[in-house]
Every structure is written in structure tokens, then in C-alpha cells.
Design a protein around this motif. Structure first.
Motif, mmCIF file in Angstrom:
data_model
loop_
_atom_site.group_PDB
_atom_site.id
_atom_site.type_symbol
_atom_site.label_atom_id
_atom_site.label_comp_id
_atom_site.label_asym_id
_atom_site.label_seq_id
_atom_site.Cartn_x
_atom_site.Cartn_y
_atom_site.Cartn_z
ATOM 1 N N ARG A 110 49.055 38.608 30.720
ATOM 2 C CA ARG A 110 48.338 38.888 29.473
ATOM 3 C C ARG A 110 48.504 40.342 29.028
ATOM 4 N NH1 ARG A 110 46.188 34.668 31.921
ATOM 5 N NH2 ARG A 110 45.251 33.005 30.656
ATOM 6 N N GLY A 111 49.365 41.081 29.737
ATOM 7 C CA GLY A 111 49.709 42.425 29.309
ATOM 8 C C GLY A 111 48.723 43.512 29.659
ATOM 9 N N MET A 112 47.848 43.290 30.628
ATOM 10 C CA MET A 112 46.878 44.327 31.006
ATOM 11 C C MET A 112 47.577 45.433 31.792
ATOM 12 S SD MET A 112 43.314 43.973 33.211
ATOM 13 C CE MET A 112 42.402 43.142 31.910
ATOM 14 N N SER A 113 47.190 46.656 31.565
ATOM 15 C CA SER A 113 47.803 47.802 32.253
ATOM 16 C C SER A 113 47.487 47.768 33.744
ATOM 17 C CB SER A 113 47.283 49.106 31.665
ATOM 18 O OG SER A 113 45.916 49.296 32.003
ATOM 19 N N LYS A 114 48.336 48.419 34.548
ATOM 20 C CA LYS A 114 48.161 48.448 35.998
ATOM 21 C C LYS A 114 46.818 49.057 36.399
ATOM 22 C CE LYS A 114 52.210 46.808 37.402
ATOM 23 N NZ LYS A 114 52.330 45.575 38.233
ATOM 24 N N ALA A 115 46.428 50.113 35.706
ATOM 25 C CA ALA A 115 45.162 50.779 36.030
ATOM 26 C C ALA A 115 43.980 49.854 35.778
ATOM 27 C CB ALA A 115 45.021 52.065 35.211
ATOM 28 N N ASP A 116 44.013 49.154 34.636
ATOM 29 C CA ASP A 116 42.926 48.222 34.315
ATOM 30 C C ASP A 116 42.935 47.032 35.263
ATOM 31 O OD1 ASP A 116 42.033 49.808 32.271
ATOM 32 O OD2 ASP A 116 43.074 48.701 30.679
ATOM 33 N N GLN A 117 44.127 46.589 35.650
ATOM 34 C CA GLN A 117 44.235 45.494 36.609
ATOM 35 C C GLN A 117 43.562 45.869 37.922
ATOM 36 O OE1 GLN A 117 48.095 43.721 37.348
ATOM 37 N NE2 GLN A 117 48.747 44.075 35.225
ATOM 38 N N LYS A 118 43.842 47.065 38.407
ATOM 39 C CA LYS A 118 43.300 47.508 39.695
ATOM 40 C C LYS A 118 41.774 47.514 39.668
ATOM 41 C CE LYS A 118 43.701 51.236 43.103
ATOM 42 N NZ LYS A 118 44.318 52.547 43.423
ATOM 43 N N ALA A 119 41.208 48.026 38.570
ATOM 44 C CA ALA A 119 39.744 48.082 38.441
ATOM 45 C C ALA A 119 39.154 46.681 38.369
ATOM 46 C CB ALA A 119 39.369 48.880 37.198
ATOM 47 N N ARG A 120 39.820 45.787 37.606
ATOM 48 C CA ARG A 120 39.311 44.418 37.450
ATOM 49 C C ARG A 120 39.399 43.652 38.773
ATOM 50 N NH1 ARG A 120 39.261 40.864 32.942
ATOM 51 N NH2 ARG A 120 39.063 42.733 31.652
ATOM 52 N N ILE A 121 40.489 43.845 39.518
ATOM 53 C CA ILE A 121 40.656 43.166 40.806
ATOM 54 C C ILE A 121 39.574 43.605 41.789
ATOM 55 C CG2 ILE A 121 42.150 42.995 42.849
ATOM 56 C CD1 ILE A 121 44.537 43.162 40.822
ATOM 57 N N ALA A 122 39.310 44.896 41.832
ATOM 58 C CA ALA A 122 38.265 45.406 42.720
ATOM 59 C C ALA A 122 36.904 44.816 42.349
ATOM 60 C CB ALA A 122 38.223 46.930 42.647
ATOM 61 N N GLU A 123 36.652 44.719 41.049
ATOM 62 C CA GLU A 123 35.377 44.166 40.564
ATOM 63 C C GLU A 123 35.202 42.717 41.011
ATOM 64 O OE1 GLU A 123 33.316 42.903 36.290
ATOM 65 O OE2 GLU A 123 35.157 44.089 36.310
ATOM 66 N N TYR A 124 36.254 41.908 40.876
ATOM 67 C CA TYR A 124 36.124 40.488 41.178
ATOM 68 C C TYR A 124 36.197 40.191 42.674
ATOM 69 C CZ TYR A 124 35.597 38.783 36.489
ATOM 70 O OH TYR A 124 35.067 38.507 35.247
ATOM 71 N N LEU A 125 36.898 41.028 43.436
ATOM 72 C CA LEU A 125 36.856 40.871 44.889
ATOM 73 C C LEU A 125 35.444 41.135 45.412
ATOM 74 C CD1 LEU A 125 40.211 42.465 46.133
ATOM 75 C CD2 LEU A 125 39.529 40.054 46.252
ATOM 76 N N LYS A 126 34.795 42.108 44.829
ATOM 77 C CA LYS A 126 33.407 42.397 45.211
ATOM 78 C C LYS A 126 32.486 41.258 44.797
ATOM 79 C CE LYS A 126 29.790 45.919 44.861
ATOM 80 N NZ LYS A 126 29.398 47.242 44.296
ATOM 81 N N LEU A 127 32.757 40.692 43.627
ATOM 82 C CA LEU A 127 31.934 39.608 43.099
ATOM 83 C C LEU A 127 31.951 38.395 44.022
ATOM 84 C CD1 LEU A 127 30.247 39.125 40.475
ATOM 85 C CD2 LEU A 127 32.248 37.980 39.546
ATOM 86 N N VAL A 128 33.115 38.096 44.605
ATOM 87 C CA VAL A 128 33.215 36.945 45.513
ATOM 88 C C VAL A 128 33.106 37.371 46.977
ATOM 89 C CG1 VAL A 128 34.544 35.544 43.899
ATOM 90 C CG2 VAL A 128 35.763 37.023 45.526
ATOM 91 N N GLU A 129 32.658 38.611 47.189
ATOM 92 C CA GLU A 129 32.362 39.142 48.518
ATOM 93 C C GLU A 129 33.589 39.128 49.434
ATOM 94 O OE1 GLU A 129 28.973 36.909 49.828
ATOM 95 O OE2 GLU A 129 27.625 37.869 48.397
ATOM 96 N N LEU A 130 34.730 39.563 48.863
ATOM 97 C CA LEU A 130 35.976 39.701 49.628
ATOM 98 C C LEU A 130 36.567 41.094 49.396
ATOM 99 C CD1 LEU A 130 37.622 36.200 48.923
ATOM 100 C CD2 LEU A 130 36.587 36.963 51.080
ATOM 101 N N ASP A 131 35.704 42.100 49.345
ATOM 102 C CA ASP A 131 36.118 43.464 49.017
ATOM 103 C C ASP A 131 37.323 43.953 49.820
ATOM 104 O OD1 ASP A 131 33.248 42.855 48.875
ATOM 105 O OD2 ASP A 131 33.040 44.823 47.925
ATOM 106 N N ASP A 132 37.372 43.629 51.113
ATOM 107 C CA ASP A 132 38.394 44.198 51.994
ATOM 108 C C ASP A 132 39.562 43.240 52.263
ATOM 109 O OD1 ASP A 132 36.779 46.482 52.270
ATOM 110 O OD2 ASP A 132 35.624 45.529 53.873
ATOM 111 N N PHE A 133 39.709 42.207 51.409
ATOM 112 C CA PHE A 133 40.724 41.186 51.681
ATOM 113 C C PHE A 133 41.917 41.241 50.733
ATOM 114 C CE2 PHE A 133 37.111 39.753 53.972
ATOM 115 C CZ PHE A 133 37.538 38.859 54.940
#
Length: 373
Positions: A110-133
Motif C-alpha cells: 500500500r506504499g507506506m514508508s519504511k519508518a511508518d511501517q516500523k512504528a505500525r508493526i511495533a504497535e500491532y505486535l504490542k497489541l497482540v502481546e508479541l512485542d519480542d517476536f
């Protein structure tokens, strides 16, 4: 519940599906879904529920009828343009990508920048309680962890709608119940709209705002869980949702919405009359096992029927009592496992009691309800 046109987010209007242009797999499905609702499509195998999901996703074409989101038809919209997230039973994760890379995929296309991707991935890993995975590969995860990743991937690009096709079917009972809670928690937190397919009644009852019960391509009833369970509109829904006893009889008369029924073997009982029940016709009276009481009891009751004790099964938190009626049919009673649980010997006579409001008389066409599909 009446839904105004302004509140409708997703609408399926007389949607039909045929693969051979002769027989219909889905026979005119109608539903109006509000933003943020959790709708479950429930039914036996081959009943049409997964076909509806595939039409929503765009993987199957609509034979006739209209599917619209926010008032705009998506019948001819390509799947990748529908902005819909999907969660499958087999997870469908890319095995050669890490968890973080799996989550990045729908963002990168969908064309999201790498920086925004990194922030979004961290947010959703935390949301599903897989921060360190994030660095792990799917093969290094448990089934529950993979399903959390699949769920995060479906949500991460903030779709208008999330479709879930038997997402917990491959998990064991304990993990399945845990994931039911996780999905419900995320739904309440984020407020996304869900169309969920399952054949598991308990799962549907515990997670849904409304449930559409399918049989042979037709929706038998669409209602909130409590309404489906307490007030099924026909014998199929009564049998398919939860557990039920059916007592065969003949309608003597209908008075004030209640049917006076003579039962095989003698005697009369009174039950709420279902729509379409005719006076002087055959019927089956449904009674949930937990609504029955064994005499003597302190519970109020309107009906009583004699039965012969057959067996007692210890389940843990409750006990199942099996009785046989005079016509040879079996009836089950569920009793809490406490000091009031009665003792019977095989062949003992018992008296089963219940309220009129806890039983419904349905028209009887000569066959017991078939929920096997």
C-alpha cells in the motif's frame, strides 16, 4: 432490531450464488451490518456460510443481488481494492518471512514508508502481546502465536472490514478459548467490523453481537445470541444452537399464544406456540436440558411428565441424567453438581418438571430436525 439506512455499513441484499446456474448454494441472503458489529455466520458444513464470506472477499462472484459497503456496490470491485482483511484457519503466513516481515507486507503493497511501517508493526505486535517476536519465523511459533500474527496482519492496514474463516478450528480447546477472548478483546478495543464463519455454536454464542444461522443455503434466523438460544424461530435453530430435548405430541388447541399438547403415552403439557403452528396438527416441543427439574424441587413449574431413569453421567460442574419417556424417546436433564443432585437406580421412575415459558412447540413434519448438513 431495525437498522436505519444511515447506520448501515455493510449490506447484502438478496444475495444468491449458483455454480452451475441450476441449483443455488446461497438462496437469497439479506443482512444490514452496522460499523463495529461482530456478525457470525453459523451452520453445518455445506450450508452456504463460507460461500457468503468468499463473495464478500471477492474470491467468488455474486450470481444475483448486491453487496455494498457504505451504500456503494462492491460486486464488481477486485478483491485487492476492497480494503478487507482476512484471517484463515491455516494462518496463511509466509513461512520464509519473519513475523515483522509478514506484518510489513500489507503495508508495503500500500506504499507506506519504511519508518511508518516500523512504528505500525511495533504497535500491532504490542497489541497482540508479541512485542519480542518480530524476528522469529512462523515455524518457530506455537499455533496460538501464529494465529495472533495472522490477526495482526489482517488488522494492521486498518481495513474497512475483517473476514474470519474458521480461524480457530486448528487449535486445541484451551488455546481456542484463549483466542476467542483475544479476538473479542481486540474487537472491543479497536471497534473493527467482523464477519466470522464457524460451525462451533459455543464460539458463536460467546463472541457475536448477532448470529446468522444457515441451513441449506437459507438463513433460518439472524439475531443476538440470547434471542437465538432462548427464542429460536424453528426446530432446526433450536436443535443446532446448544442442546435440546424434543417431545413429540399433538396440538389440542392454541390459546393466547400457548399450545396445549397431548403427548405420546398420555398426558398434556403446555408450551409457547411457535409461528406457523396449527391447532390439531403434529408438533415437537423443545425443552433445554438445564430448564428441566427433577421432582422434588423448589423451583416453580407448570408442566410435569413421568420418565424412567436410564443413566447418570458425571461431567464435573454438572451431572447429566438420561431418562426414557413412555414412547421410548430419550430426554436429558442437566443438574448442577451440588448436594441437591438426586440419586437414582436404573429403572426408577422420576417426574420431570418445567415452566411453560421454557418450552416451545414447533410444527412437526414427520422428521426430527437435521443439523448434520
Amino acid at each position: 432490531m431495525t437498522r436505519s439506512e444511515d447506520a448501515v455499513f455493510l449490506k447484502l441484499d438478496d444475495v444468491k450464488k449458483s455454480y452451475d446456474q441450476k441449483s443455488l448454494v446461497v438462496k437469497g441472503f439479506d443482512i444490514a451490518v452496522e460499523q463495529g458489529e461482530f456478525i457470525t455466520l453459523l451452520g453445518p458444513s455445506g450450508s452456504g456460510k463460507t460461500t457468503v464470506l468468499m463473495m464478500l472477499a471477492g474470491f467468488e462472484s455474486v450470481t444475483s443481488g448486491t453487496i455494498s459497503i457504505r451504500g456503494k456496490s462492491i460486486n464488481k470491485t477486485a478483491p485487492y481494492k476492497r480494503n478487507i482483511g482476512m484471517v484463515f484457519q491455516n494462518y496463511a503466513l509466509f513461512p520464509h518471512m519473519t513475523v515483522a516481515e509478514n506484518l510489513a507486507y500489507p503495508l508495503s503493497v500500500r506504499g507506506m514508508s519504511k519508518a511508518d511501517q516500523k512504528a505500525r508493526i511495533a504497535e500491532y505486535l504490542k497489541l497482540v502481546e508479541l512485542d519480542d517476536f518480530g524476528h522469529r519465523y512462523p515455524g518457530q511459533l506455537s499455533g496460538g502465536q501464529m494465529q495472533r500474527v495472522a490477526l495482526a496482519r489482517a488488522m494492521i492496514f486498518e481495513p474497512t472490514l475483517i473476514l474470519m474463516d474458521e480461524p480457530l478450528g486448528a487449535l486445541d480447546k484451551k488455546l481456542r478459548e484463549q483466542m476467542q477472548y483475544e479476538i473479542t478483546r481486540l474487537h472491543e478495543k479497536l471497534g473493527f467490523t467482523v464477519i466470522y464463519v464457524t460451525h462451533d455454536q459455543a464460539e458463536a454464542l460467546s463472541m457475536s453481537d448477532r448470529i446468522a444461522v444457515f441451513n441449506d443455503g437459507v438463513v433460518q434466523q439472524c439475531a443476538p445470541p440470547a434471542e437465538l438460544y432462548e427464542r429460536p424461530v424453528n426446530a432446526f435453530v433450536a436443535e443446532f444452537i446448544g442442546e435440546n430435548n424434543f417431545v413429540e405430541g399433538h396440538v389440542e388447541r392454541i390459546e393466547g399464544g400457548r399450545a396445549v399438547v397431548s403427548v405420546k403415552g398420555g398426558g398434556q403439557i403446555v408450551a409457547e406456540a411457535a409461528q406457523g403452528l396449527e391447532a390439531s396438527g403434529r408438533c415437537i416441543v423443545s425443552i433445554r436440558p438445564e430448564k428441566l427439574f427433577i421432582h422434588p424441587t423448589s423451583h416453580d413449574h407448570d408442566n410435569e411428565i413421568e420418565a424412567t431413569f436410564v443413566a447418570r453421567i458425571y461431567v464435573g460442574d454438572f451431572i447429566r441424567y438420561y431418562f426414557r419417556l413412555s414412547d421410548g424417546s430419550e430426554i436429558v436433564v442437566k443438574v448442577l453438581n451440588d448436594l441437591s443432585a438426586p440419586e437414582f437406580g436404573e429403572g426408577d421412575q422420576g417426574r420431570l418438571q418445567w415452566l411453560i415459558s421454557d418450552s416451545i412447540a414447533f410444527p412437526h413434519d414427520g422428521e426430527m430436525p437435521d443439523t448434520t448438513g
